[in-house]
Design an enzyme around this catalytic site. Sequence first.
Site, PDB file in Angstrom:
ATOM      1  N   GLU A  67      29.459 -30.679  17.077  1.00 31.59           N
ATOM      2  CA  GLU A  67      29.297 -32.011  17.689  1.00 31.59           C
ATOM      3  C   GLU A  67      29.945 -32.083  19.067  1.00 31.59           C
ATOM      4  OE1 GLU A  67      28.675 -34.815  13.819  1.00 31.59           O
ATOM      5  OE2 GLU A  67      30.633 -34.917  14.752  1.00 31.59           O
ATOM      6  N   GLU A 124      24.141 -31.271   9.282  1.00 33.32           N
ATOM      7  CA  GLU A 124      24.954 -32.283   8.603  1.00 33.32           C
ATOM      8  C   GLU A 124      24.109 -33.507   8.366  1.00 33.32           C
ATOM      9  OE1 GLU A 124      28.780 -33.513  10.127  1.00 33.32           O
ATOM     10  OE2 GLU A 124      29.180 -31.503  10.896  1.00 33.32           O
TER      11      GLU A 124
HETATM   12  C1  BGP Z   1      30.981 -35.275  11.542  1.00 29.91           C
HETATM   13  C2  BGP Z   1      31.843 -34.061  11.473  1.00 29.91           C
HETATM   14  C3  BGP Z   1      32.281 -33.652  10.134  1.00 29.91           C
HETATM   15  C4  BGP Z   1      32.312 -34.720   9.088  1.00 29.91           C
HETATM   16  C5  BGP Z   1      31.241 -35.753   9.192  1.00 29.91           C
HETATM   17  C6  BGP Z   1      31.439 -36.966   8.333  1.00 29.91           C
HETATM   18  O1  BGP Z   1      31.405 -36.007  12.647  1.00 29.91           O
HETATM   19  O2  BGP Z   1      31.242 -32.964  12.096  1.00 29.91           O
HETATM   20  O3  BGP Z   1      33.438 -32.888  10.272  1.00 29.91           O
HETATM   21  O4  BGP Z   1      33.499 -35.047   8.588  1.00 29.91           O
HETATM   22  O5  BGP Z   1      31.014 -36.181  10.493  1.00 29.91           O
HETATM   23  O6  BGP Z   1      32.363 -37.815   8.920  1.00 29.91           O
HETATM   24  P1  BGP Z   1      33.584 -38.428   8.126  1.00 29.91           P
HETATM   25  O7  BGP Z   1      34.306 -37.264   7.551  1.00 29.91           O
HETATM   26  O8  BGP Z   1      34.382 -39.163   9.134  1.00 29.91           O
HETATM   27  O9  BGP Z   1      32.999 -39.313   7.100  1.00 29.91           O
END
Ligand code: BGP
Length: 477
Positions: A179, A372
């Site tokens: 990201e 993701e």
């Molecule tokens: C993205 C990241 C992850 C992950 C996901 C979910 O931003 O790449 O590392 O954690 O989001 O977000 P969160 O964990 O804040 O729910």
Amino acid sequence: MSFRKDFLWGGATAANQLEGGYDEDGRGLANVDVAPVGEDRHAIISGDKKHLDFDGEHFYPAKKAIDHYHRYKEDIALFAEMGFKTYRLSIGWTRIFPKGDEKEPNEAGLKFYEDLFKECKKHGIEPLVTITHFDCPMHLIKEYGGWRNRKMVDFYANLTRTLFTRYKGLVKYWLTFNEINIILHAPFMGAGIVFEEGENKKQVLYQAAHHELVSSAMATKIAREVDPNIQIGCMLAAGKTYPNSPRPADVLAAQQADRQNYFFIDVQSRGEYPAYALKELEREGVEIPFKEGDKELLKEYTVDFISFSYYSSRVAAANPENQDETSGNIFSSVKNPYLEASEWGWQIDPLGLRITMNDIYDRYQKPLFIVENGLGAIDTPDASGYVEDDYRIDYLSSHIAAMKEAVELDGVDLMGYTSWGCIDLVSAGTGEMKKRYGYIYVDRDNYGNGTLERTPKKSFYWYKKVIETNGEDLSNN
Ligand code: BGP
């Protein structure tokens, strides 16, 4: 034609959110270790509050996380049981170079990932590896100021050369920066940046971004030299921005919001700074620290494929101050009245995934990889530890259906899909454990209580069937 025959189904994680073992076998301290759960986390990960070590007042979930460092074999066996074709994970930089600026790597760290990759291969799982997923060695932050410093390009080059050489033949798919656009919203987590009083934040951010973009191209160059089979991807926190209304001013605001994110991928995929960014940065007095050879490097070493995360679409308005807000992946957005939201306020928009895929594919014309996607939710296990997570199945199946439409109806070339947090892990945004994404429940709470026992949820069996049928059967029964 539906999904490719060799479609890469799987799940995704990040080192600091599941490994634990933060000080084992020579691992050095990293920015992500000192991000606590609780209300200070936001100011820390955004670089506004300087917090470079542990203190007695906070709980630091990354220290032990879900102890994957010691349980990876058990976890990978569960992934294999679901039929994973790929597993996306990230390297803990400080396992390989504990301080970050050493010449020689830490053998114990290299060995850990070698064993892990071999374990994947044993089960027929292809590793998909993020080189840095929100981690930066603390020593590089204290000594050099993190990614604001050009020297990071050399340290990162040393890291990537070490990885590509050691894992030649074991790992084919690499992502350079997780990201990459999140640097603008969580600069300490994204790039090890802590702001000094009164400095021009935008200058620091785009300077650091330039160093990351050059590093990403450099990594691609090194990969080509070491192993021509390697495929390099960039990684964007994606999500189409809709205009708040058909008013042209709102449409322009939405386009500008999208460009703020696409800027990074424009450079990584097209190989040059887009005109709109050059103009804006010039207007704002930001100097991009181009060095001799940077332009040519960026142009020649573009990525092979585009990977991205998608949780939600976003909305932009010309006058956002008068609109309701909702939270989303790291940064917030104007609320969309047509969408429902998760317990954390992230708006749920499966059709937005199809729209986003089309936008990205139209723009770059390279294969896409969704690395993701998922629903962070509170799970309540029954007495035997089983979670009936129909809400998660609903979220995932509607998104996979939309992604299928993008492939079947629109002709988007999609390599694979790895849903986020295939096993429950620590949240990046909040540091919580109770915000769960997994197919596998892990018995641990926000403050480290629990047995760490793993139990497949209902979605585990559902996803197994999805993979078995290559995405043809998405039903929940
Ligand atoms: C993205 C990241 C992850 C992950 C996901 C979910 O931003 O790449 O590392 O954690 O989001 O977000 P969160 O964990 O804040 O729910």
